[in-house]
Write an enzyme that holds these catalytic residues in place. Structure first.
Site, PDB file in Angstrom:
ATOM      1  CB  CYS A 183      -1.009   0.014   1.141  1.00  0.00           C
ATOM      2  SG  CYS A 183      -0.273  -0.032   2.776  1.00  0.00           S
ATOM      3  CB  CYS A 209      -2.776  -4.093   0.948  1.00  0.00           C
ATOM      4  SG  CYS A 209      -3.101  -2.842   2.204  1.00  0.00           S
ATOM      5  CE  LYS A 220      -3.352  -3.867   8.561  1.00  0.00           C
ATOM      6  NZ  LYS A 220      -2.245  -3.502   7.645  1.00  0.00           N
ATOM      7  CD  GLU A 280      -7.688 -14.438   7.910  1.00  0.00           C
ATOM      8  OE1 GLU A 280      -6.603 -14.983   7.631  1.00  0.00           O
ATOM      9  OE2 GLU A 280      -8.365 -13.826   7.075  1.00  0.00           O
ATOM     10  CE  LYS A 323      -1.735  -2.822  11.812  1.00  0.00           C
ATOM     11  NZ  LYS A 323      -0.810  -2.603  10.773  1.00  0.00           N
ATOM     12  CB  SER A 366      -0.925   5.467  13.770  1.00  0.00           C
ATOM     13  OG  SER A 366      -2.039   4.990  13.034  1.00  0.00           O
ATOM     14  CE1 TYR A 425       4.396   4.370  14.480  1.00  0.00           C
ATOM     15  CE2 TYR A 425       2.353   3.656  15.556  1.00  0.00           C
ATOM     16  CZ  TYR A 425       3.170   3.711  14.436  1.00  0.00           C
ATOM     17  OH  TYR A 425       2.773   3.097  13.272  1.00  0.00           O
TER      18      TYR A 425
HETATM   19  C1  PBG Z   1       0.221  -1.535   5.862  1.00  0.00           C
HETATM   20  C2  PBG Z   1       0.104  -1.236   7.310  1.00  0.00           C
HETATM   21  C3  PBG Z   1      -0.787  -0.379   7.974  1.00  0.00           C
HETATM   22  C4  PBG Z   1      -0.389  -0.360   9.304  1.00  0.00           C
HETATM   23  C5  PBG Z   1       0.694  -1.211   9.428  1.00  0.00           C
HETATM   24  N1  PBG Z   1       0.974  -1.762   8.186  1.00  0.00           N
HETATM   25  C6  PBG Z   1      -1.871   0.480   7.473  1.00  0.00           C
HETATM   26  C7  PBG Z   1      -3.114  -0.056   6.918  1.00  0.00           C
HETATM   27  O1  PBG Z   1      -3.366  -1.250   6.881  1.00  0.00           O
HETATM   28  O2  PBG Z   1      -3.886   0.782   6.463  1.00  0.00           O
HETATM   29  C8  PBG Z   1      -1.009   0.469  10.396  1.00  0.00           C
HETATM   30  C9  PBG Z   1      -0.102   0.813  11.527  1.00  0.00           C
HETATM   31  C10 PBG Z   1      -0.537   1.957  12.374  1.00  0.00           C
HETATM   32  O3  PBG Z   1      -1.667   2.457  12.285  1.00  0.00           O
HETATM   33  O4  PBG Z   1       0.283   2.370  13.195  1.00  0.00           O
HETATM   34  N2  PBG Z   1      -0.817  -2.267   5.313  1.00  0.00           N
END
Ligand code: PBG
Length: 329
Positions: free
Chosen positions: A124, A132, A201, A239, A254, A280, A319
């Site tokens: 992505c 992605c 995820k 999964e 996550k 994030s 972070y």
């Molecule tokens: C890539 C990816 C993402 C995150 C980690 N790897 C973004 C998404 O799936 O949109 C998010 C990490 C974060 O929010 O800190 N696919």
């Protein structure tokens, strides 16, 4: 035995006693710090929604990595912002891609030997449309193709491992990607490179600030046809099961705090190393409250991290890694 013979407060009376009976611990070696590497030199571009987080050119990323090593942090999770994007995500799998280049530089630097380098594997950040996988378009209709994406994802994983990634971490959520990557790695004589799968995820609003940091927001549509529905716990276990059968060595869960139940259940079911990714939006949300004086920064940060260890994760991508390592020093 009941009260008054039993008094739970006896073991809470002093910090020394509390410390002795503490069940869960944090340590810097179990923290992983994400880095966003961008082209250029001397670049340190702040991410507006993530105070203290930057897009870093390679020279600056090296300094940041050296600081992490000094703080005793366990590793780095690497993301790249390529100079150019296209439909095939060329920047993700080319041997002179931005993360590949960074990995080769990091591996030459003895001061970074204590850090595990983990390369996020996804397309992505490198596709012009921000999805992605490969997008097939037919008028207004579009589809994120699964099987044609696998070949590029597998190529990306092998290229990153060849450049020196200690671990590759697929975050794309295409079906069959772990098997495809394992095969590509083995074929490239990289049979010793572990795969850490973001197996379950979820499609989450908490990735919002990351998409600014990694410049990876989808230009149309959303990720719900490949990332999981946040309502589904059983599906998450399935999964994970599938990814382990395909050859995943470890898991990365996550988001983290909104999904503590998923982390706990995975811990109880699967005897593999498992990390949690405090994403994030979790970081930004806490910072927003810190800025307003609504939460005590240090305590809220440590409590948020401790919750992830208590839920069963062995390590944490966050972070806050540098800030937390300083508290733990
Ligand atoms: C890539 C990816 C993402 C995150 C980690 N790897 C973004 C998404 O799936 O949109 C998010 C990490 C974060 O929010 O800190 N696919």
């Amino acid at each position: 035995m009941n009260f008054p013979a039993t008094r739970m407060r006896r073991l809470r009376r002093t910090e020394a006693i509390r410390s002795l009976v503490r069940e869960t611990h944090l340590h810097p070696g179990a923290l992983i710090y994400p880095l966003f590497i961008c082209p250029g030199e001397g670049v340190r571009k702040p991410i507006s929604s993530m105070p203290g987080v930057f897009n870093l050119s390679l020279d600056e990323a090296v300094k940041e990595a050296e600081e992490c090593a000094k703080l005793g942090i366990g590793g780095l999770l690497l993301f790249g912002l390529p100079a150019e994007k296209d439909e095939q995500a060329t920047g993700a799998w080319s041997d002179d891609g931005i993360v590949q280049t960074a990995l080769r530089e990091f591996k030459k630097n003895r001061a970074l030997d204590s850090l595990v380098t983990i390369a996020d594997v996804c397309l992505c950040e490198y596709t012009s449309h921000g999805h992605c996988g490969i997008v097939a378009r037919d008028g207004d209709h579009y589809e994120i193709e699964n099987d044609s994406s696998l070949e590029l994802l597998a190529r990306t994983a092998a290229s990153l491992a060849k450049a020196g990634a200690d671990i590759v971490a697929p975050s794309d959520m295409m079906d069959g990607r772990i098997a495809a990557m394992r095969e590509a790695l083995d074929r490239a004589d990289l049979e010793q490179t572990p795969i850490m799968s973001y197996a379950s995820k979820f499609a989450s609003a908490f990735y919002g600030p990351f998409r600014e940091a990694a410049d990876s927001a989808p230009q149309f549509g959303d990720r719900r046809s490949y990332q999981m529905d946040g309502a589904n716990r059983r599906e998450a276990m399935r999964e994970i099961d599938l990814d382990l059968v395909e050859g995943a060595d470890m898991l990365l869960m996550k988001p983290a705090m909104p999904y503590l139940d998923i982390i706990r259940e995975a811990r109880d079911r699967f005897d593999v190393p498992m990390g949690a990714y405090q994403v994030s939006g979790e970081y930004s949300m806490l910072h927003a409250a810190f800025e307003r004086g609504w939460l005590e920064p240090q305590r809220a940060m440590m409590e948020s991290l401790l919750s992830l260890r208590r839920a069963g994760s062995d390590f944490i991508v966050t972070y806050f890694a540098k800030d937390a390592a300083k508290v733990l020093a």
